[in-house]
Design an enzyme around this catalytic site. Structure first.
Site, PDB file in Angstrom:
ATOM      1  N   ARG A 100      19.810  17.533  -9.549  1.00 26.17           N
ATOM      2  CA  ARG A 100      18.423  16.695  -9.014  1.00 26.17           C
ATOM      3  C   ARG A 100      17.071  16.367  -8.643  1.00 26.17           C
ATOM      4  O   ARG A 100      17.128  15.383  -8.756  1.00 26.17           O
ATOM      5  CB  ARG A 100      19.267  17.326  -7.467  1.00 26.17           C
ATOM      6  N   ARG A 139      34.661   0.882   3.863  1.00 31.20           N
ATOM      7  CA  ARG A 139      36.384   1.986   3.097  1.00 31.20           C
ATOM      8  C   ARG A 139      36.524   2.192   4.788  1.00 31.20           C
ATOM      9  O   ARG A 139      35.915   2.556   5.740  1.00 31.20           O
ATOM     10  CB  ARG A 139      35.215   3.253   2.802  1.00 31.20           C
TER      11      ARG A 139
END
Ligand SMILES: [Zn+2]
Length: 228
Positions: A100, A139
């Site tokens: 990350r 969605r």
């Protein structure tokens, strides 16, 4: 639709999937791992596993995760180092959600060198943020069977109800615009240095993530072949 041909060669690489939430990164990472027969290493899944098994690492991570905070590097890196030494990782592996930060990437580089791997290959998902936002906020998930639809791109025949079992559709709390918008911005901010880092190393392969699932997979497999 293009057929995905199972690759003949071994992966023998550490693959990193870098992309914003909702860009299909996790799905592709899993599928590519399956095609090559190597482990799919999602730091999120690994952490949850440690928590479920009550390992010492899991016990340290649990309260942090419960607060919704990021687990510190020291824990994540320890977990990664231990994981890639297991025998199932001997022909490569796929990271999903790691590294990350540039610091994590540098550490990973050292770790891989120590284990005889070349620098990782980074599959970078590039997609227009507006398109991505539409994909995520549109969605809807069936409460009964878990089928996934999209009110813009893949609507059901009857609004609000699943085509398969008539179940009620719902929007996941994380898919709401007020959650997704800030998350995408945070992702951009956090990932830009990482993208620049791997691009400098010449290990970054951009894929056009606005394309369909099969097409994106073909792009990824091509990148892997080129990297060998
Ligand atoms: Zn359903």
């Amino acid at each position: 639709m293009a057929q995905t041909v199972r690759p003949h060669e071994k992966l023998d690489l550490a693959l990193i999937f870098l992309g914003p939430p909702g860009a299909g990164k996790g799905t592709q990472a899993k599928e590519v791992a399956r095609l090559y027969g190597v482990p799919h290493l999602s730091t999120g899944d690994m952490l949850r596993e440690h928590v479920a098994q009550g390992t010492s690492l899991g016990q340290r991570a649990q309260p942090i995760m419960a607060r919704g905070e990021l687990v510190p590097d020291s824990l994540v890196l320890k977990m990664i180092a231990e994981r890639i030494e297991r025998p199932d990782c001997s022909h490569g592996f796929v990271f999903d959600g790691f590294p990350r930060t540039v610091a994590q990437a540098q550490y990973l580089g050292v770790l891989l060198r120590q284990h005889g791997y070349k620098p990782p290959l980074v599959i970078h998902f590039v997609i227009d943020p507006q398109l991505l936002l539409r994909r995520i906020t549109g969605r809807r998930v069936c409460k009964v069977g878990g089928e996934i639809y999209n009110i813009y791109d893949c609507p059901t025949r009857v609004e609000g109800h699943c085509d398969k079992d008539g179940g009620e559709l719902e929007q996941r709390p994380d898919d709401r615009e007020e959650i997704v918008g800030p998350r995408l911005l945070a992702y951009e901010k956090q990932t830009a240095p990482l993208v620049a880092y791997y691009r400098r190393l010449g290990r970054l392969h951009d894929v056009d993530a606005s394309q369909g699932v099969d097409d994106v997979r073909q792009q990824i497999l091509r990148s892997i072949r080129e990297a060998h």
